[in-house]
Design an enzyme around this catalytic site. Structure first.
Site, PDB file in Angstrom:
ATOM      1  N   LYS A 102       0.855  -1.204   0.000  1.00  0.00           N
ATOM      2  CA  LYS A 102       0.000   0.000   0.000  1.00  0.00           C
ATOM      3  C   LYS A 102       0.884   1.245   0.000  1.00  0.00           C
ATOM      4  O   LYS A 102       1.414   1.654   1.011  1.00  0.00           O
ATOM      5  CB  LYS A 102      -0.931   0.033   1.219  1.00  0.00           C
ATOM      6  CG  LYS A 102      -2.169   0.821   0.876  1.00  0.00           C
ATOM      7  CD  LYS A 102      -2.629   1.941   1.745  1.00  0.00           C
ATOM      8  CE  LYS A 102      -1.935   3.027   2.376  1.00  0.00           C
ATOM      9  NZ  LYS A 102      -1.889   4.300   1.644  1.00  0.00           N
ATOM     10  N   GLU A 149       9.390  16.861  14.150  1.00  0.00           N
ATOM     11  CA  GLU A 149       9.765  16.683  12.754  1.00  0.00           C
ATOM     12  C   GLU A 149       8.946  17.651  11.894  1.00  0.00           C
ATOM     13  O   GLU A 149       7.726  17.540  11.841  1.00  0.00           O
ATOM     14  CB  GLU A 149       9.447  15.237  12.367  1.00  0.00           C
ATOM     15  CG  GLU A 149      10.060  14.806  11.091  1.00  0.00           C
ATOM     16  CD  GLU A 149       9.687  13.385  10.737  1.00  0.00           C
ATOM     17  OE1 GLU A 149       8.559  12.954  11.037  1.00  0.00           O
ATOM     18  OE2 GLU A 149      10.530  12.692  10.148  1.00  0.00           O
ATOM     19  N   GLU A 203       9.070   1.857  10.863  1.00  0.00           N
ATOM     20  CA  GLU A 203      10.181   2.780  10.580  1.00  0.00           C
ATOM     21  C   GLU A 203       9.582   4.175  10.598  1.00  0.00           C
ATOM     22  O   GLU A 203       8.786   4.515   9.718  1.00  0.00           O
ATOM     23  CB  GLU A 203      10.754   2.514   9.182  1.00  0.00           C
ATOM     24  CG  GLU A 203      11.370   1.154   8.991  1.00  0.00           C
ATOM     25  CD  GLU A 203      12.718   1.031   9.649  1.00  0.00           C
ATOM     26  OE1 GLU A 203      13.327   2.084   9.966  1.00  0.00           O
ATOM     27  OE2 GLU A 203      13.157  -0.094   9.872  1.00  0.00           O
ATOM     28  N   CYS A 236      13.407  11.469   5.912  1.00  0.00           N
ATOM     29  CA  CYS A 236      13.331  11.083   7.328  1.00  0.00           C
ATOM     30  C   CYS A 236      14.669  11.300   8.030  1.00  0.00           C
ATOM     31  O   CYS A 236      14.715  11.585   9.220  1.00  0.00           O
ATOM     32  CB  CYS A 236      12.884   9.629   7.444  1.00  0.00           C
ATOM     33  SG  CYS A 236      13.878   8.505   6.465  1.00  0.00           S
TER      34      CYS A 236
HETATM   35  P1  NDP Z   1       2.018   8.784   7.377  1.00  0.00           P
HETATM   36  O1  NDP Z   1       2.269   8.112   8.667  1.00  0.00           O
HETATM   37  O2  NDP Z   1       0.958   9.817   7.298  1.00  0.00           O
HETATM   38  O3  NDP Z   1       1.642   7.732   6.257  1.00  0.00           O
HETATM   39  C1  NDP Z   1       2.490   6.633   5.929  1.00  0.00           C
HETATM   40  C2  NDP Z   1       1.666   5.566   5.248  1.00  0.00           C
HETATM   41  O4  NDP Z   1       0.705   5.060   6.183  1.00  0.00           O
HETATM   42  C3  NDP Z   1       0.867   6.074   4.051  1.00  0.00           C
HETATM   43  O5  NDP Z   1       0.811   5.060   3.075  1.00  0.00           O
HETATM   44  C4  NDP Z   1      -0.498   6.308   4.669  1.00  0.00           C
HETATM   45  O6  NDP Z   1      -1.512   6.264   3.708  1.00  0.00           O
HETATM   46  C5  NDP Z   1      -0.585   5.117   5.596  1.00  0.00           C
HETATM   47  N1  NDP Z   1      -1.573   5.224   6.655  1.00  0.00           N
HETATM   48  C6  NDP Z   1      -2.118   6.335   7.219  1.00  0.00           C
HETATM   49  N2  NDP Z   1      -2.989   5.979   8.195  1.00  0.00           N
HETATM   50  C7  NDP Z   1      -3.004   4.628   8.255  1.00  0.00           C
HETATM   51  C8  NDP Z   1      -3.695   3.665   9.046  1.00  0.00           C
HETATM   52  N3  NDP Z   1      -4.549   4.023  10.000  1.00  0.00           N
HETATM   53  N4  NDP Z   1      -3.465   2.357   8.821  1.00  0.00           N
HETATM   54  C9  NDP Z   1      -2.604   1.965   7.861  1.00  0.00           C
HETATM   55  N5  NDP Z   1      -1.918   2.829   7.077  1.00  0.00           N
HETATM   56  C10 NDP Z   1      -2.107   4.148   7.268  1.00  0.00           C
HETATM   57  O7  NDP Z   1       3.423   9.349   6.905  1.00  0.00           O
HETATM   58  P2  NDP Z   1       3.738  10.239   5.627  1.00  0.00           P
HETATM   59  O8  NDP Z   1       3.251   9.552   4.392  1.00  0.00           O
HETATM   60  O9  NDP Z   1       3.297  11.615   5.927  1.00  0.00           O
HETATM   61  O10 NDP Z   1       5.335  10.135   5.581  1.00  0.00           O
HETATM   62  C11 NDP Z   1       6.153  10.961   6.278  1.00  0.00           C
HETATM   63  C12 NDP Z   1       6.684  10.267   7.516  1.00  0.00           C
HETATM   64  O11 NDP Z   1       7.385   9.084   7.144  1.00  0.00           O
HETATM   65  C13 NDP Z   1       7.680  11.111   8.258  1.00  0.00           C
HETATM   66  O12 NDP Z   1       7.423  11.043   9.644  1.00  0.00           O
HETATM   67  C14 NDP Z   1       9.011  10.443   7.930  1.00  0.00           C
HETATM   68  O13 NDP Z   1      10.007  10.657   8.879  1.00  0.00           O
HETATM   69  C15 NDP Z   1       8.617   9.021   7.846  1.00  0.00           C
HETATM   70  N6  NDP Z   1       9.623   8.264   7.091  1.00  0.00           N
HETATM   71  C16 NDP Z   1      10.455   7.425   7.781  1.00  0.00           C
HETATM   72  C17 NDP Z   1      11.462   6.736   7.121  1.00  0.00           C
HETATM   73  C18 NDP Z   1      12.385   5.807   7.844  1.00  0.00           C
HETATM   74  O14 NDP Z   1      13.179   5.147   7.177  1.00  0.00           O
HETATM   75  N7  NDP Z   1      12.343   5.708   9.154  1.00  0.00           N
HETATM   76  C19 NDP Z   1      11.658   6.913   5.676  1.00  0.00           C
HETATM   77  C20 NDP Z   1      10.720   7.807   5.062  1.00  0.00           C
HETATM   78  C21 NDP Z   1       9.738   8.471   5.767  1.00  0.00           C
HETATM   79  P3  NDP Z   1      -2.044   7.583   2.983  1.00  0.00           P
HETATM   80  O15 NDP Z   1      -0.888   8.431   2.634  1.00  0.00           O
HETATM   81  O16 NDP Z   1      -2.696   6.982   1.813  1.00  0.00           O
HETATM   82  O17 NDP Z   1      -2.944   8.224   3.992  1.00  0.00           O
END
Ligand code: NDP
Length: 494
Positions: free
Chosen positions: A177, A387, A252, A286
């Site tokens: 997803k 962040e 992550e 990130c």
């Molecule tokens: P989100 O947590 O908003 O979303 C991440 C994913 O989770 C998306 O696909 C989102 O879907 C999905 N999602 C949202 N709600 C749910 C739920 N209730 N159940 C299951 N899936 C869900 O993060 P962002 O997309 O805004 O990404 C940014 C974040 O990711 C930052 O905090 C960044 O630091 C972190 N990140 C961490 C990395 C690492 O290696 N540690 C690498 C890259 C990013 P949808 O977008 O469709 O709502």
């Protein structure tokens, strides 16, 4: 990807959303519509999980010889090389990042498939000496089962490939997803995986709002592993849902990453890498080095030089070769970043460059935001602790090594950190004292498929890449085989 061609992939079939729902994807560089894609319903997500479950339980894929699975991974890598330009362009139009960055991403994705193709082929079982020559005791690796792989929008194909490649190598089945904001490269990738010979039902794809699909994907006993990359709040929620089913859950999460510069650090590479480390991809990384922690004696000169360079960074449409960085991913995200700038000002941080959206009409339709630096920050400020995920650098100062370490560790996150000094002994001391999953000494931002990636503390609980990144998708089974059975002799029976 036009609204006519289906883009959900379930049980080996490309299908439309069951309720006909679609989503327009917006190019953040100019506000144009890049594509219209199917938006899955919870029923679609549940069918994808059921397909992955049925395919795993049927048993052919987990039993496929390792060499055959590795060959499929290699074929995927070949196809990624073939389609590199097209994929890079899709990634740029969907995320806004520059084409140069997107090309690097596709190369990195390719290297991850090559790496796991090699690694899985040389992994061996472990023999355990139990002190009895009639007993063959061994630990074998088996695929963990059905995996749900959830990725964020900043590195769409890269992040999901860190999951798909080891999951395929291990013999798992899965539902991927991508973020609803940037699913295009993942859709294109799944078409390549199909072409490479990934059997029906092994890799399923649904895209749509995480909030809507989340429960269908995670609140189910049919899933054996959830691997999630995204924000802390979502990670917490998913981990608590997973706990109800005792589903293994690797998260992550975010980072608030310190970049520590001692006065004896090599000047030019330090200035350059502090700027690159925070403003690359407009800070939507990130592991972005968002907290500069600089030794007091050089701080004024160092920060002045950073401000000069930050002001010169050319932002623009990622397809324009002159652009050094692109827009933020969406209008909504730009508003979030702007709110952090306002917060920084209200907290008393000193804004020295950037801070306001560009007024040039050339940028009017895109979600641009300039590199922004706040000096005179301290750890009580939310702008230093949270962040922002935008092009914002905060500056803190220190006088002693111990103070630098304390500041570097004073975050609830622990994803990545940088240290710059020409004193090798001090460098080694500091990198060992920092509680972060990746620490660069006199460098910043680099990684390799062969080394583990992940966070300490609230940056997460799993590891991707490297041998551990494959082990996440495997169960260890201990097999005790007595070649010469005899009674245990415990209960005498008289
Ligand atoms: P989100 O947590 O908003 O979303 C991440 C994913 O989770 C998306 O696909 C989102 O879907 C999905 N999602 C949202 N709600 C749910 C739920 N209730 N159940 C299951 N899936 C869900 O993060 P962002 O997309 O805004 O990404 C940014 C974040 O990711 C930052 O905090 C960044 O630091 C972190 N990140 C961490 C990395 C690492 O290696 N540690 C690498 C890259 C990013 P949808 O977008 O469709 O709502």
């Amino acid at each position: 990807m036009s609204g006519d061609i289906p883009d959900l992939y379930i049980a080996g079939e490309w299908v439309h959303s069951s309720d006909g729902g679609t989503r327009k994807l917006i190019n953040p560089a100019d506000g144009s519509v890049v594509a219209v894609v199917d938006e899955a319903t919870p029923d679609d997500a549940a069918r994808a999980v059921a397909a992955a479950r049925a395919t795993f339980d049927e048993g052919s894929w987990p039993a496929t010889p390792v060499a055959d699975r590795a060959a499929i991974l290699d074929r995927i890598a070949d196809l990624l090389e073939r389609d590199k330009e097209a994929l890079a362009r899709i990634e740029t139009e969907d995320t806004g990042k520059t084409l140069v960055e997107s090309r690097i991403d596709i190369d990195d994705v390719t290297s991850v498939f090559r790496y796991y193709a090699r690694l899985v082929a040389v992994e061996s079982d472990r023999l355990v000496d139990v002190g009895d020559p009639t007993v063959i005791s061994r630990v074998v690796r088996e695929p963990i089962g059905v995996c749900v792989l959830i990725a964020p929008w900043n590195y769409p194909l890269l992040q999901i490939s860190w999951k798909i490649a080891p999951a395929l190598a291990a013999g798992c089945t899965m539902v991927a997803k991508p973020s609803e904001v940037t699913p295009l490269s993942t859709i294109a990738f799944v078409r390549l995986a199909e072409e490479a010979g990934v059997p029906p039902g092994v890799l399923n794809l649904v895209q749509g709002s995480g909030a809507v699909l989340g429960d269908a994907l995670t609140d189910t006993p049919d899933v054996d592993l959830i691997s999630f990359t995204g924000g802390l709040a979502t990670g917490r929620r998913i981990a608590s849902v997973a706990a109800q089913h005792v589903t293994k859950c690797a998260v992550e999460l975010g980072g608030k990453n310190p970049h520590i510069v001692f006065a004896d650090a090599e000047w030019e590479s330090s200035v350059d890498q502090v700027v690159t480390g925070v403003f690359l991809h407009s800070g939507q990384v990130c592991s972005s080095g968002t907290r500069l922690i600089v030794e007091e004696s050089i701080a004024d000169d160092f920060v002045a030089e950073l401000a000069k360079r930050a002001a010169k960074i050319k932002f623009g449409n990622g397809l324009d070769p002159a652009s050094e960085t692109g827009p933020l991913v969406s209008e909504q995200h730009r508003e979030k970043v702007e709110a952090y700038v306002a917060l920084g000002i209200s907290e008393g941080a000193k804004l020295i460059v950037g801070g306001e959206r560009p007024t040039d009409p050339a940028f009017a339709n895109g979600s641009y935001f300039p590199p922004t630096i706040f000096d005179r920050c301290d750890r009580t400020m939310r702008i230093v602790r949270e962040e922002t995920f935008g092009p914002i650098l905060t500056v803190e100062r220190f006088s002693t090594e111990a103070e630098a370490i304390t500041l570097g560790n004073d975050t609830e996150y622990g994803l990545a950190a940088g240290v710059r000094t020409s004193d090798a002994a001090r460098g080694e001391r500091v990198v060992r004292a920092l509680r972060h999953g990746t620490v660069w000494l006199n460098d910043f931002g680099y990684y390799t498929a062969a080394a583990e990636w992940g966070g300490f503390k609230k940056s997460g609980n799993g590891r991707e890449l490297g041998p551990t990144g494959l082990a996440e998708y495997q169960e260890m089974k201990h097999i005790w085989h007595n070649t010469s059975p005899k009674p245990a002799g415990w209960f005498k029976g008289d």
